[in-house]
Design an enzyme around this catalytic site. Structure first.
Site, mmCIF file in Angstrom:
data_model
loop_
_atom_site.group_PDB
_atom_site.id
_atom_site.type_symbol
_atom_site.label_atom_id
_atom_site.label_comp_id
_atom_site.label_asym_id
_atom_site.label_seq_id
_atom_site.Cartn_x
_atom_site.Cartn_y
_atom_site.Cartn_z
ATOM 1 N N HIS A 7 -9.657 1.546 1.150
ATOM 2 C CA HIS A 7 -9.555 0.336 1.962
ATOM 3 C C HIS A 7 -10.620 0.310 3.066
ATOM 4 O O HIS A 7 -10.329 -0.017 4.222
ATOM 5 C CB HIS A 7 -8.155 0.238 2.567
ATOM 6 C CG HIS A 7 -7.730 -1.151 2.908
ATOM 7 N ND1 HIS A 7 -8.338 -1.906 3.884
ATOM 8 C CD2 HIS A 7 -6.753 -1.932 2.389
ATOM 9 C CE1 HIS A 7 -7.733 -3.074 3.970
ATOM 10 N NE2 HIS A 7 -6.775 -3.130 3.069
ATOM 11 N N GLU A 32 -11.542 -4.058 -2.462
ATOM 12 C CA GLU A 32 -10.642 -3.020 -2.945
ATOM 13 C C GLU A 32 -10.532 -3.098 -4.475
ATOM 14 O O GLU A 32 -9.885 -3.990 -5.011
ATOM 15 C CB GLU A 32 -9.258 -3.192 -2.322
ATOM 16 C CG GLU A 32 -9.266 -3.226 -0.806
ATOM 17 C CD GLU A 32 -8.017 -3.865 -0.259
ATOM 18 O OE1 GLU A 32 -6.918 -3.337 -0.503
ATOM 19 O OE2 GLU A 32 -8.133 -4.921 0.404
ATOM 20 N N HIS A 50 0.808 -1.231 0.000
ATOM 21 C CA HIS A 50 0.000 0.000 0.000
ATOM 22 C C HIS A 50 0.835 1.273 0.000
ATOM 23 O O HIS A 50 0.530 2.258 0.683
ATOM 24 C CB HIS A 50 -0.967 0.001 1.178
ATOM 25 C CG HIS A 50 -2.041 -1.041 1.090
ATOM 26 N ND1 HIS A 50 -2.552 -1.497 -0.106
ATOM 27 C CD2 HIS A 50 -2.705 -1.733 2.070
ATOM 28 C CE1 HIS A 50 -3.483 -2.402 0.120
ATOM 29 N NE2 HIS A 50 -3.598 -2.565 1.429
#
Length: 364
Positions: A190, A328, A116
């Protein structure tokens, strides 16, 4: 048609260093109420009515800014509750990739991999915000300039992310970005969902449907290996509505590697121009239904395998394994190292664009 008027408000939510953080409240009376932070673009709460019309918060979040900041510190669990993630959503193997003959090394923060965007990604930044009042929606547009070298990535990238809440109980997230040099970019949100209500047990009884006939198997660090494979005759087949927990603790090697679901599904009807149906989840008790459309080619379904009870949510209750699930919308994990996957390269003069829409309704 109802003549309800939308509401948009802003309130202080604390400080990070010298930066003041605000919470934006987007609401349609009788419909949804969404609270968004300009810290990390976090969806802190989302209230939706159940089949009886009783509203409840259906996303996981923290009650205070300090909780988000603490969760982003080294050694924290980094669960990314409700956050915008970038520059690269999901994992990059070994924290390295090569673009146009140059190899870039990124800080690793998930075993041997970069997750991420790295340890100081978009989820840990204060974004500039602009309120939006439009005929059929209210929203907030967030902007962030990420300088060249940020978390090891090349190019200065300017990103805008717009949250819009419409009168038909839909929350859209539109992403756009430009770069002044070649780079890779993969953005997502998220948010963790629990349609029974935040902190109200696990989501294993929720029914889930994913419009995908293939998924990406992973290695023991959750990096895709080989080509996508058919979901047929596997616990990854959600083409028909299936309880999330029906097969989650089975002996399938892929489930054992991830402690549940944490994989990329290859969406069957992906359309980069118009959001296409991707997934639908239902809670049989509350009757709430979540429907998702996206322009992205992949969907990372994560069943909250690593949530732990030291995480205390907005309602004051601890989050345990399976307290929420994430859907996601994104490009595939490790795409910068996989020329066979859809490209995530962004070059000067090009425009990054994607849109994901979440609709909240109730079933009979």
């Amino acid at each position: 048609m109802s003549q309800r008027e939308p509401e948009l408000g802003r309130e202080p939510f604390g400080r990070v260093g010298d930066a003041e953080v605000h919470r934006y409240v987007l609401a349609w009376p009788g419909g949804l109420t969404v609270r968004v932070l300009d810290y990390g673009g976090v969806i802190q709460s989302l209230e939706a009515p159940d089949r009886r019309g009783v509203p409840g918060n259906v996303v996981l979040g923290f009650p205070a800014l300090d909780d988000y900041v603490a969760n982003n510190q080294p050694g924290a669990s980094r669960v990314f509750l409700g956050a915008l993630v970038g520059r690269y959503a999901n994992r990059i193997a070994g924290g390295t990739f090569t673009l146009d003959g140059t190899t870039y090394r990124l800080p690793v923060n998930n075993g041997p991999n970069t997750l991420h965007g790295g340890p100081d990604g978009f989820d840990a930044q204060v974004w500039s915000a602009t309120e939006l009042h439009e005929p059929d929606s209210v929203g907030v547009r967030l902007e962030l300039v990420s300088p060249a070298g940020d978390q090891g990535f090349p190019a200065t990238v300017t990103t805008q992310v717009t949250y819009r809440l419409s009168r038909d109980n839909r929350l859209s997230i539109t992403y756009s970005a430009t770069a002044d040099a070649p780079t890779v970019l993969n953005l997502t949100n998220h948010t963790y969902w629990n349609l029974a209500g935040e902190g109200n047990g696990d989501v294993f009884g929720h029914s889930l449907r994913i419009d995908a006939s293939r998924f990406c198997p992973v290695d023991d660090t959750l990096i895709p290996v080989g080509s996508p494979v058919p979901v047929e005759s596997t616990p990854f087949d959600f083409r028909e509505p299936t309880p999330i927990g029906a097969r989650i603790d089975g002996p399938d090697p892929q489930l054992l590697l991830a402690g549940g679901y944490d994989h990329n599904w290859v969406l069957d009807d992906a359309d980069p121009a118009t959001p296409a149906f991707a997934a639908q989840a239902d809670d049989p008790v509350s009757g709430r239904r979540l429907t998702m459309w996206t322009t992205e080619p992949g969907l990372q379904f994560y069943s909250g395998n690593f949530l732990t009870e030291d995480l205390v949510g907005t309602g004051g209750r601890p989050y345990r394994r399976g307290a929420g699930f994430a859907l996601e919308a994104q490009h595939f994990p490790d795409s910068p190292n996989r020329p066979d996957f859809p490209s995530t390269v962004l070059r000067p003069g090009e425009a990054y664009h994607q849109e994901t829409v979440y609709g909240l309704s109730t079933s009979d």
